[in-house]
Design an enzyme around this catalytic site. Sequence first.
Site, PDB file in Angstrom:
ATOM      1  N   CYS A 296       0.814  -1.225   0.000  1.00 44.62           N
ATOM      2  CA  CYS A 296       0.000   0.000   0.000  1.00 44.62           C
ATOM      3  C   CYS A 296       0.847   1.273   0.000  1.00 44.62           C
ATOM      4  O   CYS A 296       0.370   2.335  -0.380  1.00 44.62           O
ATOM      5  CB  CYS A 296      -0.929   0.015   1.208  1.00 44.62           C
ATOM      6  SG  CYS A 296      -2.031  -1.400   1.223  1.00 44.62           S
TER       7      CYS A 296
ATOM      8  N   HIS B 277      -3.934   6.829   1.371  1.00 40.88           N
ATOM      9  CA  HIS B 277      -4.212   5.513   0.802  1.00 40.88           C
ATOM     10  C   HIS B 277      -5.641   5.135   1.207  1.00 40.88           C
ATOM     11  O   HIS B 277      -6.023   5.279   2.364  1.00 40.88           O
ATOM     12  CB  HIS B 277      -3.207   4.500   1.346  1.00 40.88           C
ATOM     13  CG  HIS B 277      -3.633   3.089   1.153  1.00 40.88           C
ATOM     14  ND1 HIS B 277      -3.994   2.602  -0.085  1.00 40.88           N
ATOM     15  CD2 HIS B 277      -3.799   2.060   2.032  1.00 40.88           C
ATOM     16  CE1 HIS B 277      -4.355   1.337   0.048  1.00 40.88           C
ATOM     17  NE2 HIS B 277      -4.240   0.981   1.320  1.00 40.88           N
TER      18      HIS B 277
ATOM     19  N   ASN C 234     -10.215  -0.923  -1.863  1.00 43.22           N
ATOM     20  CA  ASN C 234      -8.804  -0.665  -1.559  1.00 43.22           C
ATOM     21  C   ASN C 234      -7.962  -1.243  -2.702  1.00 43.22           C
ATOM     22  O   ASN C 234      -7.910  -2.459  -2.872  1.00 43.22           O
ATOM     23  CB  ASN C 234      -8.489  -1.337  -0.222  1.00 43.22           C
ATOM     24  CG  ASN C 234      -7.037  -1.220   0.205  1.00 43.22           C
ATOM     25  OD1 ASN C 234      -6.146  -1.044  -0.626  1.00 43.22           O
ATOM     26  ND2 ASN C 234      -6.792  -1.354   1.493  1.00 43.22           N
TER      27      ASN C 234
HETATM   28  O1  UT7 Z   1      -4.600  -1.466   2.698  1.00 43.46           O
HETATM   29  C1  UT7 Z   1      -4.036  -2.130   3.750  1.00 43.46           C
HETATM   30  C2  UT7 Z   1      -4.669  -1.822   4.975  1.00 43.46           C
HETATM   31  N1  UT7 Z   1      -5.874  -2.562   5.216  1.00 43.46           N
HETATM   32  C3  UT7 Z   1      -6.703  -1.998   6.061  1.00 43.46           C
HETATM   33  O2  UT7 Z   1      -6.482  -0.898   6.443  1.00 43.46           O
HETATM   34  C4  UT7 Z   1      -7.865  -2.793   6.581  1.00 43.46           C
HETATM   35  C5  UT7 Z   1      -7.981  -2.584   8.073  1.00 43.46           C
HETATM   36  N2  UT7 Z   1      -9.017  -3.341   8.723  1.00 43.46           N
HETATM   37  C6  UT7 Z   1     -10.342  -3.182   8.460  1.00 43.46           C
HETATM   38  O3  UT7 Z   1     -10.694  -2.407   7.599  1.00 43.46           O
HETATM   39  C7  UT7 Z   1     -11.330  -3.916   9.306  1.00 43.46           C
HETATM   40  O4  UT7 Z   1     -10.653  -4.604  10.328  1.00 43.46           O
HETATM   41  C8  UT7 Z   1     -12.254  -4.885   8.520  1.00 43.46           C
HETATM   42  C9  UT7 Z   1     -13.221  -4.111   7.653  1.00 43.46           C
HETATM   43  C10 UT7 Z   1     -11.426  -5.840   7.693  1.00 43.46           C
HETATM   44  C11 UT7 Z   1     -13.066  -5.718   9.507  1.00 43.46           C
HETATM   45  O5  UT7 Z   1     -13.822  -4.861  10.313  1.00 43.46           O
HETATM   46  P1  UT7 Z   1     -13.841  -5.058  11.884  1.00 43.46           P
HETATM   47  O6  UT7 Z   1     -14.729  -4.025  12.408  1.00 43.46           O
HETATM   48  O7  UT7 Z   1     -12.429  -5.078  12.382  1.00 43.46           O
HETATM   49  O8  UT7 Z   1     -14.529  -6.457  12.022  1.00 43.46           O
HETATM   50  P2  UT7 Z   1     -13.998  -7.756  12.774  1.00 43.46           P
HETATM   51  O9  UT7 Z   1     -12.881  -8.392  12.014  1.00 43.46           O
HETATM   52  O10 UT7 Z   1     -13.785  -7.418  14.207  1.00 43.46           O
HETATM   53  O11 UT7 Z   1     -15.248  -8.654  12.690  1.00 43.46           O
HETATM   54  C12 UT7 Z   1     -16.459  -8.340  13.378  1.00 43.46           C
HETATM   55  C13 UT7 Z   1     -17.448  -9.435  13.105  1.00 43.46           C
HETATM   56  C14 UT7 Z   1     -16.881 -10.813  13.359  1.00 43.46           C
HETATM   57  O12 UT7 Z   1     -17.923 -11.609  13.878  1.00 43.46           O
HETATM   58  P3  UT7 Z   1     -18.012 -11.905  15.446  1.00 43.46           P
HETATM   59  O13 UT7 Z   1     -16.744 -12.609  15.799  1.00 43.46           O
HETATM   60  O14 UT7 Z   1     -18.148 -10.563  16.097  1.00 43.46           O
HETATM   61  O15 UT7 Z   1     -19.241 -12.750  15.563  1.00 43.46           O
HETATM   62  C15 UT7 Z   1     -16.519 -11.314  11.981  1.00 43.46           C
HETATM   63  O16 UT7 Z   1     -16.548 -12.697  11.882  1.00 43.46           O
HETATM   64  O17 UT7 Z   1     -17.823  -9.406  11.715  1.00 43.46           O
HETATM   65  C16 UT7 Z   1     -17.590 -10.691  11.134  1.00 43.46           C
HETATM   66  N3  UT7 Z   1     -17.193 -10.491   9.739  1.00 43.46           N
HETATM   67  C17 UT7 Z   1     -18.078 -10.278   8.754  1.00 43.46           C
HETATM   68  N4  UT7 Z   1     -19.433 -10.205   8.765  1.00 43.46           N
HETATM   69  C18 UT7 Z   1     -20.033  -9.959   7.582  1.00 43.46           C
HETATM   70  C19 UT7 Z   1     -15.953 -10.470   9.205  1.00 43.46           C
HETATM   71  N5  UT7 Z   1     -16.013 -10.253   7.879  1.00 43.46           N
HETATM   72  C20 UT7 Z   1     -17.326 -10.135   7.566  1.00 43.46           C
HETATM   73  C21 UT7 Z   1     -18.021  -9.910   6.384  1.00 43.46           C
HETATM   74  N6  UT7 Z   1     -19.363  -9.828   6.436  1.00 43.46           N
HETATM   75  N7  UT7 Z   1     -17.389  -9.728   5.206  1.00 43.46           N
END
Ligand code: UT7
Length: 330
Positions: A113, A257, A287
């Site tokens: 990135c 980014h 992204n």
């Molecule tokens: O370019 C490089 C840099 N990349 C980034 O900057 C990305 C940085 N990270 C993020 O943008 C976020 O961490 C994500 C968007 C990837 C994830 O969001 P989050 O708020 O951190 O969600 P999480 O991983 O804590 O997941 C929350 C819940 C989980 O369920 P439980 O354990 O709370 O029951 C996940 O299993 O959401 C679930 N989950 C989803 N639900 C629906 C994870 N992915 C999905 C999905 N759809 N696609």
Amino acid sequence: MNNAIISGTGFHLPENVVTNFDLEKLMDTTDEWIQERTGIIERRYVKDGVGPAGLAIPATEMALKDAGLTVSDIELIIFATSTPDYYAPGSACILQHEMGFKNIGALDIRVQCSGFVYGLSIAHQYIKTGMYKHILLIGAEVQSTAMDLTNRGRDTAIIFGDGAGAVVVSATDEDRGILSTHLHSDGAFLKELWCELPSSKMRPRISQEMMDEGRHFLFMNGKEVFRNAVTKFPEVIMEGLSANGLTPEDVNLLIPHQANTRITEMVRRRMKLSEEAVYSNIHKYGNTTAASIPIALAEAMREDLINPNDIIVFASFGSGFTWASAIIKW
Ligand code: UT7
């Protein structure tokens, strides 16, 4: 005086639009979840057979035209991509041949990135020393082929998209241009956002068994990446501004980014920037890794958001971890 300006910009996105609703059909996710957590509505995926070099061709044509230059004016190609067409040779070499550039240097850089900002720092140094007058800098990615479009990969697959941005970096005698760049890395976090395979440490570099385990897909520990991103973005922006005796109030436009709308919004608030001072197009393209800043820049230019003498800031954070900023007097 050899100052370095961005003399032309261009971008290109594949035609194929993949909406959140399309992803709903492939994995347990919803449009609502994706929009709320990331701000993304849709992204673009290439059709089979198109790699980053192919995407970079129309972006380069646009940037050259914008700069009023032709392929024969370019003295070096820097190609930032974390998803090169092949393991070898680099995508810059492919672009050199396919667009008929002279037999100039063709340099791939793999800084994920942060690739575009790192590339800009390289271009800046070559211009400052007087070695080159016009350098082509690309950020282009095909991430779609590294996405696990099943439940296993849903937290990563919803974020990434394909695209290409290009700029021409040119020498000028005018008192403006790139003021400084600031680059960082911390490889302790390499496995938080990585694509393990194919790997030259393996014999063979990839096997069916490894693929069954999904180790050839991009893996992201979203929470860890998020936690670090919201700290490192403001840090590296402040480092750049301070080095030039500037403050956030001097910033006309921050082009970060495009990682996640929530990250951008947290950075904007921490830096006390207005909504108009931060560019965002992640809702349309997701992204696109190294391509996201040059695509956003090219769009911002065409929306007349950048004026002469404006202070423009680029900032990135991503896999590595790597993070970087560039401060430009436009
Ligand atoms: O370019 C490089 C840099 N990349 C980034 O900057 C990305 C940085 N990270 C993020 O943008 C976020 O961490 C994500 C968007 C990837 C994830 O969001 P989050 O708020 O951190 O969600 P999480 O991983 O804590 O997941 C929350 C819940 C989980 O369920 P439980 O354990 O709370 O029951 C996940 O299993 O959401 C679930 N989950 C989803 N639900 C629906 C994870 N992915 C999905 C999905 N759809 N696609």
